[in-house]
Scaffold this active site. Structure first.
Site, PDB file in Angstrom:
ATOM      1  N   HIS A 156      21.495   1.174  10.757  1.00 44.48           N
ATOM      2  CA  HIS A 156      19.987   0.020   9.796  1.00 44.48           C
ATOM      3  C   HIS A 156      19.704  -1.325  10.079  1.00 44.48           C
ATOM      4  O   HIS A 156      20.756  -2.376  10.145  1.00 44.48           O
ATOM      5  CB  HIS A 156      20.374   0.299   8.526  1.00 44.48           C
ATOM      6  CG  HIS A 156      18.933  -1.026   7.194  1.00 44.48           C
ATOM      7  ND1 HIS A 156      18.485  -1.975   7.864  1.00 44.48           N
ATOM      8  CD2 HIS A 156      17.606   0.058   7.058  1.00 44.48           C
ATOM      9  CE1 HIS A 156      17.461  -2.200   6.882  1.00 44.48           C
ATOM     10  NE2 HIS A 156      16.965  -0.978   6.500  1.00 44.48           N
ATOM     11  N   GLY A 174      24.413 -23.609   5.679  1.00 45.30           N
ATOM     12  CA  GLY A 174      25.364 -23.286   6.064  1.00 45.30           C
ATOM     13  C   GLY A 174      25.953 -23.978   7.374  1.00 45.30           C
ATOM     14  O   GLY A 174      24.777 -25.169   8.144  1.00 45.30           O
ATOM     15  N   PRO A 203      32.173 -14.916  12.530  1.00 45.21           N
ATOM     16  CA  PRO A 203      31.919 -13.802  12.929  1.00 45.21           C
ATOM     17  C   PRO A 203      32.213 -12.488  12.132  1.00 45.21           C
ATOM     18  O   PRO A 203      31.300 -11.955  11.748  1.00 45.21           O
ATOM     19  CB  PRO A 203      32.898 -13.724  13.454  1.00 45.21           C
ATOM     20  CG  PRO A 203      33.524 -15.048  14.859  1.00 45.21           C
ATOM     21  CD  PRO A 203      32.344 -15.885  13.731  1.00 45.21           C
ATOM     22  N   GLY A 205      28.790 -13.475   9.436  1.00 52.39           N
ATOM     23  CA  GLY A 205      26.886 -12.706  10.054  1.00 52.39           C
ATOM     24  C   GLY A 205      26.707 -14.418   9.141  1.00 52.39           C
ATOM     25  O   GLY A 205      26.930 -15.151   9.198  1.00 52.39           O
TER      26      GLY A 205
END
Lengths: 291, 291
Positions: free
Chosen positions: A81, A161, A167, A170
């Protein structure tokens, strides 16, 4: 009483121990009602659907998200997905006695909280800050793997943010949208071409009903064809109108409807037009219903 | 959560000051939800419909009944609706997560309370103590005016309270029954004979559906005929089956349905067969609905 729904998609559907811990964080307080929890191994993704008063939903979503951010590492994620974050997509859906504006406030408070945890956040649909961020598909284009490059582009500066790629987490997309109705109609034919013609007739993109998204699928075990749909605005494009158009188009080809499916949670208000249309109760009010 | 409905019929529909005082007693605590209040001047009668957890419903019904017994004097009551008491009929209706047996316990506790206030009480339908007391119509035969004679007959000894006639309060009937659905279908004809033929076809008493009670009425201002029904068991005789039978019978005479009415409160579960029938969603579960 105000009622808000959250449908939180996290990028973990295989390690059910992680899913259980996230669920426990969500349900730590008993002031919300979990109405669906669906983990998919192929997608490697879990969807939590829950409902309650807006403030309780905000707090519950913070608990859920903090736990998921802690436990999920996107550098190791694989699944079929599309996704771009550990907490991937978080739509808030106004259900009762709550305006879109109030729901957007909740989405923005949630976004600020996640940003504070060090996660880049994008607002979408009714919470979007720019027209080109309305669409989830556009924001998520290229998925997680494209984020390092994408985030260097000032056009894709996050709404909350850090402004660089993270990493482990995400990025997260959150916002406000109208409740979806997932509706599939099964036709007594194995001829996928008939299914494709009907899809073309009903979906907005090809001249059909504006708020219908549809594809035709072969159901090989059932020897049938399915018109698989998302109705994205049941007020403006009601379920019975779509059903009867499919019936009429199928009849052209000598094909009957074998059955249909309403998939997953269904908002009560989406059933209003079903009653009014088929029972012809023109003056019926949903306030008459008790449960 | 358990959910029980009460539908309390009191013999006052003209003096709205009395109705207001009874309502205030009912709503003294906020743990029940009043979903309908209907005062009818011709009937000189008011129906209170409210829902909540069983214990809260019992306490609220005691408060309502005590106030009505205090304020209403049956020696002065006139009205076009059959009645035999100040608090006339009190059905308790199981709605969710509650058995008939549990509801009967509530009805019996309510009956004992009223008996303790000096009111003769009869139990009916699922709370009846004898087969001949199942039917409200039989218990209420001859109405208030017949009570002095009737109560001398040992066959009509009350289930609770004094064994003699009490002029001020009359007698109360309480029990447990399945939720009713009041459903009217309007036909595009002024010919009452067609309405009568359709009534004969659908109602249980004349060979139609067992759980349908029906009469044909002339709607003179609309220049239409109405099939006016009570569906007394929507599980065994579902709404869409009745609707489609009426449509089919009307079509025989070249008559179409102009519209229909679901009157007053409607239980959510009565809508299950409407969805399943018309949308052909054979596997749909009402648990999927959120609100």
């Amino acid at each position: 009483m105000k009622s808000l729904l959250a449908e939180v998609n996290i990028s973990e559907g295989r390690n059910l121990d992680v899913v259980e811990k996230v669920k426990l964080a969500l349900l730590e307080k008993e002031d919300i009602r979990l109405i669906d929890l669906d983990s998919d191994k192929d997608h490697n993704r879990t969807v939590f659907t829950y409902i309650g008063e807006p403030d309780a939903i905000l707090e519950a979503t913070k608990r859920l998200a903090a736990k998921a951010i802690e436990l999920i590492d996107m550098t190791k994620h694989e699944g079929s997905h599309p996704r771009m974050g550990a907490v991937d997509v978080v739509p808030f859906i106004p259900v009762k006695n709550i305006t879109t504006e109030e729901a957007v406030k909740i989405a923005r408070e949630f976004g600020k909280f996640l940003g504070g945890l060090g996660v880049p956040v994008y607002y979408y649909e009714d919470a979007a800050t720019k027209p080109e961020r309305m669409s989830l598909v556009k924001i998520r284009k290229g998925q997680y793997e494209a984020l390092p490059e994408k985030m260097k582009n000032p056009e894709w500066e996050p709404d909350e943010g850090p402004h660089e790629f993270v990493p482990k987490s995400g990025a997260t997309v959150t916002g406000v949208r109208f409740p979806l109705v997932a509706f599939n109609v099964n036709l007594k034919t194995e001829n996928i071409e008939i299914g494709k013609k009907i899809v073309k007739a009903v979906r907005g993109a090809t001249g059909g009903y504006k708020y219908v998204r549809a594809i035709a699928l072969s159901l090989e075990d059932k020897k049938m064809v399915q018109v698989s749909m998302n109705l994205v605005n049941y007020e403006k494009t009601p379920i019975p109108r779509v059903m009867e158009t499919i019936r009429s188009e199928a009849t052209r080809y000598g094909v009957l409807i074998d059955g249909a499916e309403l998939v997953g949670p269904v908002p009560l208000m989406a059933l209003e037009e079903v009653l009014k249309h088929y029972l012809q109760v023109h003056d019926f009010s949903m306030e008459q219903i008790y449960y």
